[in-house]
Motif scaffolding. Sequence first.
Motif, PDB file in Angstrom:
ATOM      1  N   SER A  42       0.831  -1.207   0.000  1.00 43.69           N
ATOM      2  CA  SER A  42       0.000   0.000   0.000  1.00 43.69           C
ATOM      3  C   SER A  42       0.865   1.257   0.000  1.00 43.69           C
ATOM      4  O   SER A  42       0.510   2.270  -0.616  1.00 43.69           O
ATOM      5  N   LYS A  50       2.279   2.209  -3.458  1.00 42.06           N
ATOM      6  CA  LYS A  50       1.305   2.849  -4.335  1.00 42.06           C
ATOM      7  C   LYS A  50       1.250   4.353  -4.119  1.00 42.06           C
ATOM      8  O   LYS A  50       0.857   5.103  -5.024  1.00 42.06           O
ATOM      9  N   HIS A  51       1.683   4.820  -2.924  1.00 39.28           N
ATOM     10  CA  HIS A  51       1.473   6.219  -2.572  1.00 39.28           C
ATOM     11  C   HIS A  51       2.743   7.005  -2.255  1.00 39.28           C
ATOM     12  O   HIS A  51       2.651   8.205  -1.971  1.00 39.28           O
ATOM     13  N   VAL A  88      -2.748  -0.071   7.053  1.00 36.57           N
ATOM     14  CA  VAL A  88      -2.789   0.025   5.586  1.00 36.57           C
ATOM     15  C   VAL A  88      -2.909   1.498   5.217  1.00 36.57           C
ATOM     16  O   VAL A  88      -3.682   2.240   5.834  1.00 36.57           O
ATOM     17  N   LEU A 119      -3.991   4.515   2.763  1.00 37.75           N
ATOM     18  CA  LEU A 119      -5.030   4.794   1.772  1.00 37.75           C
ATOM     19  C   LEU A 119      -4.683   5.961   0.862  1.00 37.75           C
ATOM     20  O   LEU A 119      -5.193   6.048  -0.256  1.00 37.75           O
ATOM     21  N   TRP A 155      -7.974  -4.852   2.575  1.00 31.99           N
ATOM     22  CA  TRP A 155      -6.779  -5.616   2.956  1.00 31.99           C
ATOM     23  C   TRP A 155      -6.669  -6.882   2.122  1.00 31.99           C
ATOM     24  O   TRP A 155      -5.603  -7.199   1.581  1.00 31.99           O
ATOM     25  N   ILE A 195      -5.634  -6.292  -1.573  1.00 35.66           N
ATOM     26  CA  ILE A 195      -4.192  -6.101  -1.735  1.00 35.66           C
ATOM     27  C   ILE A 195      -3.460  -7.427  -1.566  1.00 35.66           C
ATOM     28  O   ILE A 195      -2.562  -7.774  -2.344  1.00 35.66           O
TER      29      ILE A 195
END
Length: 335
Positions: free
Chosen positions: A28, A31-32, A108, A110, A251, A254
């Motif tokens: 996660s 991705k960010h 996680v 977001l 969750w 992923i």
Amino acid sequence: MAWIWDCAFVTLATNDSYGKGALVLGSSLRKHTSHKLAVLITPQVSDSMRKVLDKVYDDVRVVDVLDSKDSAHLALLERPELGVTLTKLHCWTLTQYAKCVFMDADTVVLQNIDDLFEREELSAAPDPGWPDCFNSGVFVFQPSVETYKQLLHKATEEGSFDGGDQGLLNSFFNTWATKEIHKHLPFIYNLSSISIYSYLPAFKAFGADAKVVHFLGKVKPWNYTYDSKTQTVKGDVHDQTLIHPEFLSLWWDIYTSRILPLLTEHGVVKDTSTGLKAEEVTEAMSQMSIAVAPPPPPPSISSEERRERWEQGQADYMGADSYENIKKKLDTYLQ
């Protein structure tokens, strides 16, 4: 002179189960953010799991277990397994980084949270159970061997009021609650599923802005099992710390789409007994509709008994006090 990286996100895995959590967290984060990812692991993490963690994290560091073995205080939490969370203190030894954000393996991400690196040590969000304490599942810190030594000394001489890392860190950084309001992170950086049920209006108003979800409680997302026949995620429906279905679904999405193929490739998990190939299992599970199996109807209780249970923190989150039921009740008031 050793090279010092600017910033890093750090987590901890003390066994293969938390290794799965760390992998989902790392995925996660990937991705960010473009910042470095580091994970501390103990010798209890298997060699095959370490290889998979190497695929997701830039820095995989083996550390010794630090266990409070404080059965008295841990018994108050009813969480004897939390003694090993003192191993988290090793994060202060990561002096190759100028500043870090520690995140528990049961969190996680977001949204992008790189702005946390602009915060000072020790910045953290309030704990939902006792807001005058910060929750140590997400916090900003500055690696320092001296701080590490001071923390170890305090742990040895005074211990922790809850037997785990959170009690120790709150005692050490003891001005957080009163003098350092600028170090209080907004709750959206450490949103617990438990809090969703205790204050639904706030979740309805601010939940969409959540940046980090924290799966507090005994039951973790990886403790649930996927039933391919019913297409549901099954767990202990009587557990009071219910994980919100939306976040549980996230969750597992992923895990099945990005992590399961890696675990299967390295032999950490085997193919399921359905006869499907690993790729087919991954595809089927990533498209599944996740729902917590409904509990049996609870025995009827009086409104007075129900109120007493709420006051004692024993709400029936899977039954009469479920998210949907409470939401319907609130909607009637709002209308």
